[in-house]
Motif scaffolding. Sequence first.
Motif, PDB file in Angstrom:
ATOM      1  N   PHE A  49      -0.474 -11.988   3.639  1.00  0.00           N
ATOM      2  CA  PHE A  49       0.004 -10.905   4.172  1.00  0.00           C
ATOM      3  C   PHE A  49       0.916 -10.928   5.784  1.00  0.00           C
ATOM      4  O   PHE A  49       0.799 -11.839   5.973  1.00  0.00           O
ATOM      5  CB  PHE A  49      -2.218 -10.230   4.358  1.00  0.00           C
ATOM      6  CG  PHE A  49      -2.710 -10.061   3.780  1.00  0.00           C
ATOM      7  CD1 PHE A  49      -2.676  -8.817   3.118  1.00  0.00           C
ATOM      8  CD2 PHE A  49      -3.591 -11.121   3.576  1.00  0.00           C
ATOM      9  CE1 PHE A  49      -4.069  -8.367   2.638  1.00  0.00           C
ATOM     10  CE2 PHE A  49      -3.803 -10.811   2.099  1.00  0.00           C
ATOM     11  CZ  PHE A  49      -4.096  -9.120   1.769  1.00  0.00           C
ATOM     12  N   LEU A 104     -12.137 -11.817   2.358  1.00  0.00           N
ATOM     13  CA  LEU A 104     -10.835 -10.041   2.941  1.00  0.00           C
ATOM     14  C   LEU A 104     -10.317 -10.030   1.271  1.00  0.00           C
ATOM     15  O   LEU A 104      -9.713  -9.088   1.182  1.00  0.00           O
ATOM     16  CB  LEU A 104     -10.043 -11.835   3.359  1.00  0.00           C
ATOM     17  CG  LEU A 104      -8.173 -10.995   3.511  1.00  0.00           C
ATOM     18  CD1 LEU A 104      -8.114  -9.346   4.333  1.00  0.00           C
ATOM     19  CD2 LEU A 104      -7.050 -11.589   3.757  1.00  0.00           C
ATOM     20  N   THR A 127      -9.944  -6.632  -0.313  1.00  0.00           N
ATOM     21  CA  THR A 127      -8.851  -6.086  -0.414  1.00  0.00           C
ATOM     22  C   THR A 127      -8.809  -6.046  -2.520  1.00  0.00           C
ATOM     23  O   THR A 127      -7.501  -5.684  -2.728  1.00  0.00           O
ATOM     24  CB  THR A 127      -7.667  -6.573   0.345  1.00  0.00           C
ATOM     25  OG1 THR A 127      -8.108  -8.274  -0.282  1.00  0.00           O
ATOM     26  CG2 THR A 127      -7.911  -6.772   1.615  1.00  0.00           C
ATOM     27  N   ARG A 171       1.377  -1.062  -0.580  1.00  0.00           N
ATOM     28  CA  ARG A 171      -0.322   0.118  -0.123  1.00  0.00           C
ATOM     29  C   ARG A 171       0.699   1.069   0.170  1.00  0.00           C
ATOM     30  O   ARG A 171       1.091   2.113   1.264  1.00  0.00           O
ATOM     31  CB  ARG A 171      -0.864  -0.583   0.974  1.00  0.00           C
ATOM     32  CG  ARG A 171      -1.678  -0.919   1.317  1.00  0.00           C
ATOM     33  CD  ARG A 171      -2.939  -0.878   0.067  1.00  0.00           C
ATOM     34  NE  ARG A 171      -4.185  -1.865   0.466  1.00  0.00           N
ATOM     35  CZ  ARG A 171      -4.272  -2.853   0.122  1.00  0.00           C
ATOM     36  NH1 ARG A 171      -4.100  -2.817  -1.483  1.00  0.00           N
ATOM     37  NH2 ARG A 171      -5.646  -4.354  -0.278  1.00  0.00           N
ATOM     38  N   LEU A 185      -7.900  -8.835  -4.139  1.00  0.00           N
ATOM     39  CA  LEU A 185      -6.905 -10.023  -4.639  1.00  0.00           C
ATOM     40  C   LEU A 185      -7.618 -10.358  -5.986  1.00  0.00           C
ATOM     41  O   LEU A 185      -8.877 -10.753  -5.938  1.00  0.00           O
ATOM     42  CB  LEU A 185      -6.425 -10.387  -3.345  1.00  0.00           C
ATOM     43  CG  LEU A 185      -5.813 -10.214  -2.503  1.00  0.00           C
ATOM     44  CD1 LEU A 185      -6.188 -11.633  -1.107  1.00  0.00           C
ATOM     45  CD2 LEU A 185      -4.889  -9.922  -2.216  1.00  0.00           C
ATOM     46  N   PRO A 243      -8.065  -5.131   7.625  1.00  0.00           N
ATOM     47  CA  PRO A 243      -9.533  -4.815   7.401  1.00  0.00           C
ATOM     48  C   PRO A 243     -10.162  -5.703   8.173  1.00  0.00           C
ATOM     49  O   PRO A 243     -10.305  -7.157   8.778  1.00  0.00           O
ATOM     50  CB  PRO A 243      -9.803  -6.377   6.042  1.00  0.00           C
ATOM     51  CG  PRO A 243      -8.203  -5.663   5.367  1.00  0.00           C
ATOM     52  CD  PRO A 243      -6.917  -6.354   6.947  1.00  0.00           C
ATOM     53  N   TRP A 295      -0.942  -0.362   6.748  1.00  0.00           N
ATOM     54  CA  TRP A 295      -2.571   0.226   6.880  1.00  0.00           C
ATOM     55  C   TRP A 295      -3.027  -1.236   8.294  1.00  0.00           C
ATOM     56  O   TRP A 295      -2.750  -2.061   8.115  1.00  0.00           O
ATOM     57  CB  TRP A 295      -3.108  -0.263   5.219  1.00  0.00           C
ATOM     58  CG  TRP A 295      -2.209  -1.397   4.591  1.00  0.00           C
ATOM     59  CD1 TRP A 295      -1.563  -1.812   4.001  1.00  0.00           C
ATOM     60  CD2 TRP A 295      -3.337  -2.549   4.462  1.00  0.00           C
ATOM     61  NE1 TRP A 295      -1.181  -3.259   3.157  1.00  0.00           N
ATOM     62  CE2 TRP A 295      -2.547  -3.379   3.455  1.00  0.00           C
ATOM     63  CE3 TRP A 295      -5.035  -2.976   3.857  1.00  0.00           C
ATOM     64  CZ2 TRP A 295      -3.445  -4.198   3.000  1.00  0.00           C
ATOM     65  CZ3 TRP A 295      -5.462  -4.103   3.917  1.00  0.00           C
ATOM     66  CH2 TRP A 295      -4.618  -4.397   3.593  1.00  0.00           C
ATOM     67  N   PRO A 329      -0.363  -7.117   0.394  1.00  0.00           N
ATOM     68  CA  PRO A 329      -0.508  -8.384   0.225  1.00  0.00           C
ATOM     69  C   PRO A 329       0.755  -8.552  -1.077  1.00  0.00           C
ATOM     70  O   PRO A 329       0.803  -7.490  -1.999  1.00  0.00           O
ATOM     71  CB  PRO A 329      -2.125  -8.012  -0.468  1.00  0.00           C
ATOM     72  CG  PRO A 329      -2.259  -6.692  -1.460  1.00  0.00           C
ATOM     73  CD  PRO A 329      -1.161  -5.678  -0.566  1.00  0.00           C
ATOM     74  N   GLU A 372       0.372 -11.685  -4.194  1.00  0.00           N
ATOM     75  CA  GLU A 372      -0.121 -12.383  -4.912  1.00  0.00           C
ATOM     76  C   GLU A 372       0.317 -12.677  -5.603  1.00  0.00           C
ATOM     77  O   GLU A 372       1.538 -12.125  -6.291  1.00  0.00           O
ATOM     78  CB  GLU A 372      -1.257 -11.218  -5.896  1.00  0.00           C
ATOM     79  CG  GLU A 372      -2.031 -10.033  -4.853  1.00  0.00           C
ATOM     80  CD  GLU A 372      -3.067  -9.225  -5.714  1.00  0.00           C
ATOM     81  OE1 GLU A 372      -2.487  -7.880  -5.875  1.00  0.00           O
ATOM     82  OE2 GLU A 372      -3.936  -9.457  -6.239  1.00  0.00           O
TER      83      GLU A 372
END
Length: 352
Positions: free
Chosen positions: A311, A298, A302, A205, A304, A213, A210, A323, A325
């Motif tokens: 994470f 999630l 987010t 981010r 994704l 969630p 951050w 994240p 990915e």
Amino acid sequence: MIATAVVPALLVALPAALVAVFCVSGVAKLTDRSGTEAVLSALALGGARARRAVARMLPGAELVLAAVLLVAPAGWMQFGSWLAAGMLAVFSVVVGVLLARGHEVACGCFGALSEEAVSWRTLLRNLALVALAVLTALLAPVGVLPAALVLPLEGWLALAGLAVVALTVAALVLARRVTVLRRALATAGRPLAHPASFGALTGGREGTEWPVPDLEVTDARGRAVELASLAGDRPVLLMLLSAECTPCSRIADAIPGWQGAFGESVRVVALTSASREEFAARYPGLAGVPLYSGYRSLVAMTGLAGVPSAFLLSTSRTVAAGPAEGADEVVALAEAIRSVVPTPVMTAVSLR
């Protein structure tokens, strides 16, 4: 003049494209049989033994078909092309069924090279390949090598032009993959200024931590647990895994080694949407890893693209890194953490 040069070049280019597709697909599947088994499992086709047999035979069938299209004389070429069209049509039906059932599984079309879950884009790509095979059956009288031997100079020039176009398209398609690899390498090579906070690992981010969630997941007893509370006394590397995901198997194989290397510094936790029985059957090596359910919320929150993802949750209720990915980024994040955590015994991690 242009037509007389382009048409012979097309009669070489069409089967050559199919040969390339089946060669890449066959070789990739040879090194990733579990991907084919995962797709067959998602379709609930046959038992485990039958799925393994198909996973062993399919790569060979694709490579044999590629060889036929490469050297086939007249007559045999049409047979091979229609067979290719039929095989690609079956693949398209498989993708369509997976989409209709809502399965989050990598298509396995190109083995480990196709990590993304099936989508409508996958189906459109397969249908385009079916159209290519049909055109080859209708237009190309012989295989690639026999057609190339009688190709005039103008035809070779036209073929070179078609090759440039094809390579340009391939480069555009692979652009996102290159971006992912660069991000993974950047994450892996980023040193930690302060191991306790993992601050220098932050990257998902815009370089800042951050908030975790605000959502709940379900533990082994069926109780709702706040996601941020998973990192109570130490940071948690949260791994999002599906039971129907080829790249997830690669990550699952590496998790025990990573947990051993992290020691008491970081805890690995798995988050899935599969049932616990299905997850345990798919990943028996993760029996000692805490498992929670409910990753779909999630993923949706987010944005994704899919799984595997990861994470790093800090004890201050923030996402310290991620994240990550895709398998490459997840590996890079885990290895970056492993390189800085203080552990009494450093365990080597090897990926299959």
